[in-house]
Design an enzyme around this catalytic site. Structure first.
Site, PDB file in Angstrom:
ATOM      1  CB  CYS A 180      -0.959  -0.004   1.182  1.00  0.00           C
ATOM      2  SG  CYS A 180      -2.171  -1.331   1.088  1.00  0.00           S
ATOM      3  CG  HIS A 208      -2.879   3.825   2.246  1.00  0.00           C
ATOM      4  ND1 HIS A 208      -3.431   3.442   1.049  1.00  0.00           N
ATOM      5  CD2 HIS A 208      -2.916   2.733   3.051  1.00  0.00           C
ATOM      6  CE1 HIS A 208      -3.771   2.169   1.124  1.00  0.00           C
ATOM      7  NE2 HIS A 208      -3.479   1.707   2.327  1.00  0.00           N
ATOM      8  CG  ASN A 223      -6.399  -0.306   1.386  1.00  0.00           C
ATOM      9  OD1 ASN A 223      -5.757   0.108   0.422  1.00  0.00           O
ATOM     10  ND2 ASN A 223      -5.828  -0.788   2.476  1.00  0.00           N
TER      11      ASN A 223
HETATM   12  N1  COA Z   1     -18.033  -7.712  10.675  1.00  0.00           N
HETATM   13  C1  COA Z   1     -18.371  -7.998  11.951  1.00  0.00           C
HETATM   14  N2  COA Z   1     -17.469  -8.380  12.873  1.00  0.00           N
HETATM   15  C2  COA Z   1     -16.181  -8.475  12.476  1.00  0.00           C
HETATM   16  C3  COA Z   1     -15.765  -8.191  11.161  1.00  0.00           C
HETATM   17  C4  COA Z   1     -16.754  -7.803  10.238  1.00  0.00           C
HETATM   18  N3  COA Z   1     -16.470  -7.504   8.969  1.00  0.00           N
HETATM   19  N4  COA Z   1     -14.430  -8.356  11.073  1.00  0.00           N
HETATM   20  C5  COA Z   1     -14.016  -8.748  12.297  1.00  0.00           C
HETATM   21  N5  COA Z   1     -15.072  -8.827  13.140  1.00  0.00           N
HETATM   22  C6  COA Z   1     -15.086  -9.196  14.555  1.00  0.00           C
HETATM   23  C7  COA Z   1     -13.927 -10.052  14.942  1.00  0.00           C
HETATM   24  O1  COA Z   1     -14.158 -11.400  14.631  1.00  0.00           O
HETATM   25  C8  COA Z   1     -13.846  -9.789  16.418  1.00  0.00           C
HETATM   26  O2  COA Z   1     -14.821 -10.593  17.053  1.00  0.00           O
HETATM   27  P1  COA Z   1     -14.531 -11.264  18.488  1.00  0.00           P
HETATM   28  O3  COA Z   1     -14.342 -10.113  19.435  1.00  0.00           O
HETATM   29  O4  COA Z   1     -15.766 -12.048  18.730  1.00  0.00           O
HETATM   30  O5  COA Z   1     -13.296 -12.080  18.304  1.00  0.00           O
HETATM   31  C9  COA Z   1     -14.284  -8.343  16.564  1.00  0.00           C
HETATM   32  O6  COA Z   1     -14.973  -8.029  15.338  1.00  0.00           O
HETATM   33  C10 COA Z   1     -13.146  -7.381  16.759  1.00  0.00           C
HETATM   34  O7  COA Z   1     -12.131  -7.676  15.787  1.00  0.00           O
HETATM   35  P2  COA Z   1     -10.904  -6.727  15.556  1.00  0.00           P
HETATM   36  O8  COA Z   1     -10.046  -7.308  14.458  1.00  0.00           O
HETATM   37  O9  COA Z   1     -10.246  -6.444  16.874  1.00  0.00           O
HETATM   38  O10 COA Z   1     -11.661  -5.414  15.028  1.00  0.00           O
HETATM   39  P3  COA Z   1     -11.095  -4.002  14.725  1.00  0.00           P
HETATM   40  O11 COA Z   1     -11.814  -2.986  15.500  1.00  0.00           O
HETATM   41  O12 COA Z   1      -9.603  -3.972  14.806  1.00  0.00           O
HETATM   42  O13 COA Z   1     -11.524  -3.781  13.202  1.00  0.00           O
HETATM   43  C11 COA Z   1     -10.458  -3.883  11.059  1.00  0.00           C
HETATM   44  C12 COA Z   1     -11.053  -4.663  12.202  1.00  0.00           C
HETATM   45  C13 COA Z   1      -9.905  -4.852  10.028  1.00  0.00           C
HETATM   46  C14 COA Z   1     -11.547  -3.035  10.456  1.00  0.00           C
HETATM   47  C15 COA Z   1      -9.340  -2.956  11.612  1.00  0.00           C
HETATM   48  O14 COA Z   1      -8.489  -3.690  12.456  1.00  0.00           O
HETATM   49  C16 COA Z   1      -8.503  -2.323  10.545  1.00  0.00           C
HETATM   50  O15 COA Z   1      -8.972  -1.550   9.737  1.00  0.00           O
HETATM   51  N6  COA Z   1      -7.175  -2.602  10.566  1.00  0.00           N
HETATM   52  C17 COA Z   1      -6.240  -2.022   9.678  1.00  0.00           C
HETATM   53  C18 COA Z   1      -6.312  -2.737   8.389  1.00  0.00           C
HETATM   54  C19 COA Z   1      -5.493  -2.060   7.348  1.00  0.00           C
HETATM   55  O16 COA Z   1      -5.426  -0.881   7.304  1.00  0.00           O
HETATM   56  N7  COA Z   1      -4.915  -2.880   6.491  1.00  0.00           N
HETATM   57  C20 COA Z   1      -4.212  -2.447   5.369  1.00  0.00           C
HETATM   58  C21 COA Z   1      -2.983  -1.733   5.752  1.00  0.00           C
HETATM   59  S1  COA Z   1      -2.397  -0.969   4.345  1.00  0.00           S
END
Ligand code: COA
Length: 322
Positions: A114, A249, A279
């Site tokens: 990215c 980004h 993204n």
């Molecule tokens: N819908 C509903 N629940 C979801 C889900 C979705 N699409 N994706 C994950 N969950 C759940 C998980 O299973 C977890 O459940 P649990 O507590 O029962 O285990 C809960 O939500 C929390 O998961 P978590 O991964 O801690 O959530 P988060 O607040 O970190 O949000 C992202 C997840 C992916 C949205 C976030 O972490 C993110 O944007 N990260 C950065 C990703 C990124 O930028 N990547 C590219 C870099 S260039």
């Protein structure tokens, strides 16, 4: 006389098909409100079957060439940032060179996930500053939808397809003020996509798909982008208040908002496109810049901070006097 790299044209392309959060929630256990609250994303563009990174790059590149009012044949160097090249080789940049019918220029791809657009911009700036090139086309083009496991709700909600382009030219007035790029290969396990063509017995099941530990990536991104902001300002002896626009980004609005807070900038000074694009990896910063330029928000003479973070980890910034 000192040489600078100046942006003389921008372009962008988004495929026609739009996939909404509602549509995704019909296939995996998620909802529009969950996705929007956690990421800021409502929909993303999905490339048609016959589209490729090269075909999207061509459309974005032609727009940038038109905006710059030059002939494609004047381009000395093409750098394409992509993690989804049409072919292992030739590079997407060579395929683009062919489509643009340029006989005499150098073309190569770079891969920094990215952060690709910032890495490409940094390389382009070095070539221009040292006199090795005048006109450089930088493109980020990605078909993330083909790397996404559409049954994995942790990743399929995030990514989209598209291409962004900018044309740079040598100038004797300030343009790119500085670029800063970094990598740390220690974090491979947090975000990766194994190449299915060279998969081993051990990783063949996950090959071809994005694997991500989202929460850990999120924290790393926020901290790292905070540091790159400090580094960029210090290198230029600038205050936060001197930056007119942040063009980040587009991974997650909460990551973007954290960087804006660090810069004490209001969200009105941030170009945010991810709500309807998701993204788009190495295309995202260039698409956002193109949008800000074309809708008239970013004006000549203004100071613009571009930044990105991606797998590797890789991260970087470019400070520009537009
Ligand atoms: N819908 C509903 N629940 C979801 C889900 C979705 N699409 N994706 C994950 N969950 C759940 C998980 O299973 C977890 O459940 P649990 O507590 O029962 O285990 C809960 O939500 C929390 O998961 P978590 O991964 O801690 O959530 P988060 O607040 O970190 O949000 C992202 C997840 C992916 C949205 C976030 O972490 C993110 O944007 N990260 C950065 C990703 C990124 O930028 N990547 C590219 C870099 S260039």
């Amino acid at each position: 006389m000192k040489r600078f790299s100046k942006i003389i044209g921008t372009g962008g392309y988004l495929p026609e098909t739009v996939r909404t959060n509602e549509e995704i929630s019909q296939h995996v256990d998620t909802s529009d409100s969950w996705i929007y609250e956690r990421t800021g994303i409502r929909s993303r563009h999905i490339a048609a079957e016959n589209e490729t990174s090269t075909s999207m790059a061509e459309i974005a590149a032609r727009q940038a060439i038109d905006a710059a009012q030059i002939e494609a044949g004047e381009i000395d160097l093409i750098i394409v940032a992509t993690g989804t090249p049409d072919r292992v080789y030739p590079s997407t940049a060579c395929l683009l060179q062919q489509r643009l019918d340029i006989q005499n220029c150098v073309s190569f791809d770079i891969q920094a996930a990215c952060s690709g657009a910032i890495f490409a911009l940094s390389i382009a700036d070095q070539y221009i500053k040292n006199g090795a090139a005048d006109k450089v086309l930088v493109v980020g083009s990605e078909i993330c939808s083909r790397l996404v496991d559409w049954s994995d709700r942790g990743t399929c909600i995030l990514f989209g397809d598209g291409a962004g382009a900018i044309l740079l030219d040598s100038a004797d007035e300030e343009g790119i003020l500085s670029t800063h790029i970094h990598s740390d290969g220690e974090y491979e396990d947090l975000l990766y996509c194994p190449n299915p063509q060279v998969a081993t017995e051990e990783n063949k099941d996950e090959a071809g798909f994005i694997n991500m530990r989202g929460n850990e990536v999120f924290k790393m991104a926020v901290n790292t982008l905070g540091r790159i902001v400090d580094e960029t300002l210090a290198a230029n002896g600038m205050e936060k208040t001197e930056i007119d626009w942040l063009v980040p980004h587009q991974a997650n609005t909460r990551i973007i908002a954290a960087t804006a807070r660090k810069l004490k900038m209001s969200m009105d000074q941030v170009i945010v496109t991810l709500e309807n694009q998701g993204n788009t990896s190495s295309a995202s910063v260039l698409l956002a810049l193109n949008e800000g330029v074309r809708d008239g928000r970013i004006q000549r003479g203004q100071v613009v901070l571009l930044e990105a973070f991606g797998a590797g980890f890789t991260w970087g910034s470019a400070l520009i006097k537009y």
